[in-house]
Every structure is written in C-alpha cells, then in structure tokens.
Motif scaffolding. Sequence first.
Motif, PDB file in Angstrom:
ATOM      1  N   THR A 118       0.874  -0.945   0.023  1.00 62.41           N
ATOM      2  CA  THR A 118      -0.060  -0.019  -0.090  1.00 62.41           C
ATOM      3  C   THR A 118       0.823   1.360  -0.152  1.00 62.41           C
ATOM      4  O   THR A 118       0.668   2.331  -0.799  1.00 62.41           O
TER       5      THR A 118
ATOM      6  N   GLU B  69      -5.508  -2.006  -2.297  1.00 61.20           N
ATOM      7  CA  GLU B  69      -4.697  -2.841  -1.785  1.00 61.20           C
ATOM      8  C   GLU B  69      -4.739  -3.063  -0.220  1.00 61.20           C
ATOM      9  O   GLU B  69      -5.014  -3.690   0.370  1.00 61.20           O
TER      10      GLU B  69
ATOM     11  N   VAL C  19      -5.087   2.422  -6.708  1.00 56.89           N
ATOM     12  CA  VAL C  19      -4.575   0.961  -6.357  1.00 56.89           C
ATOM     13  C   VAL C  19      -4.034   0.814  -4.818  1.00 56.89           C
ATOM     14  O   VAL C  19      -4.276  -0.182  -4.328  1.00 56.89           O
ATOM     15  N   ALA C  20      -3.497   1.767  -4.186  1.00 55.91           N
ATOM     16  CA  ALA C  20      -3.281   1.699  -2.893  1.00 55.91           C
ATOM     17  C   ALA C  20      -4.426   1.494  -1.855  1.00 55.91           C
ATOM     18  O   ALA C  20      -4.439   0.965  -1.065  1.00 55.91           O
TER      19      ALA C  20
ATOM     20  N   TRP D  36       2.434   1.863  -3.714  1.00 52.73           N
ATOM     21  CA  TRP D  36       1.555   2.114  -4.378  1.00 52.73           C
ATOM     22  C   TRP D  36       1.295   3.725  -4.235  1.00 52.73           C
ATOM     23  O   TRP D  36       1.132   4.552  -5.205  1.00 52.73           O
TER      24      TRP D  36
ATOM     25  N   ALA E 283      -0.199   6.155  -7.096  1.00 48.25           N
ATOM     26  CA  ALA E 283      -1.531   5.359  -7.700  1.00 48.25           C
ATOM     27  C   ALA E 283      -2.397   5.238  -6.327  1.00 48.25           C
ATOM     28  O   ALA E 283      -2.450   4.203  -5.808  1.00 48.25           O
TER      29      ALA E 283
END
Length: 81
Positions: free
Chosen positions: A41, A56, A52-53, A44, A49
Amino acid sequence: MIWILDFALLLFMILCAIAAITVKDLLHATIILAAYSLIMTVLWAELNAPDVAFTEATVGAGITTVLFIAAIARTRRSSSD
C-alpha cells in the motif's frame, strides 16, 4: 534520498515474503501477509497510484486478513511437533 526508502521497503517486503512461507503457524503467516500488504500500500501510494493503494489496503490488508483469521479460528489446531 527517496531511493533509500524504496530500498528499505523492498528489503522489508522480501523479508515478509520469506517469513510468510517459512513460518509454521498459520496465524503468524496471516499477520505477516497483512504487513506485506500494508507495505505494498505504501509503495503504491509512493508511485502516485492512490486508487490502487486504497484497493490494496482495503482488500489485501483488510478483508483478506479478516477472512483468513476467521477461517483459522474455525479450524482445530493439532500439533505434529
């Protein structure tokens, strides 16, 4: 200097991955995998991003860890040592 943080996170990720496959207790392995997911995390987020983090963090570190712990709690532990 940011590469020092990247290198430290990469090293910690590798250590978590190795520890998760070598530890014998499933609960410990689950907690190590949650730590691995939290490191992902951070990586990302550092790579700009955030979507995406966030995914995640919620799926990888959150829901998956809770489901693994619930599954481990519902099983009986037997010691073969």
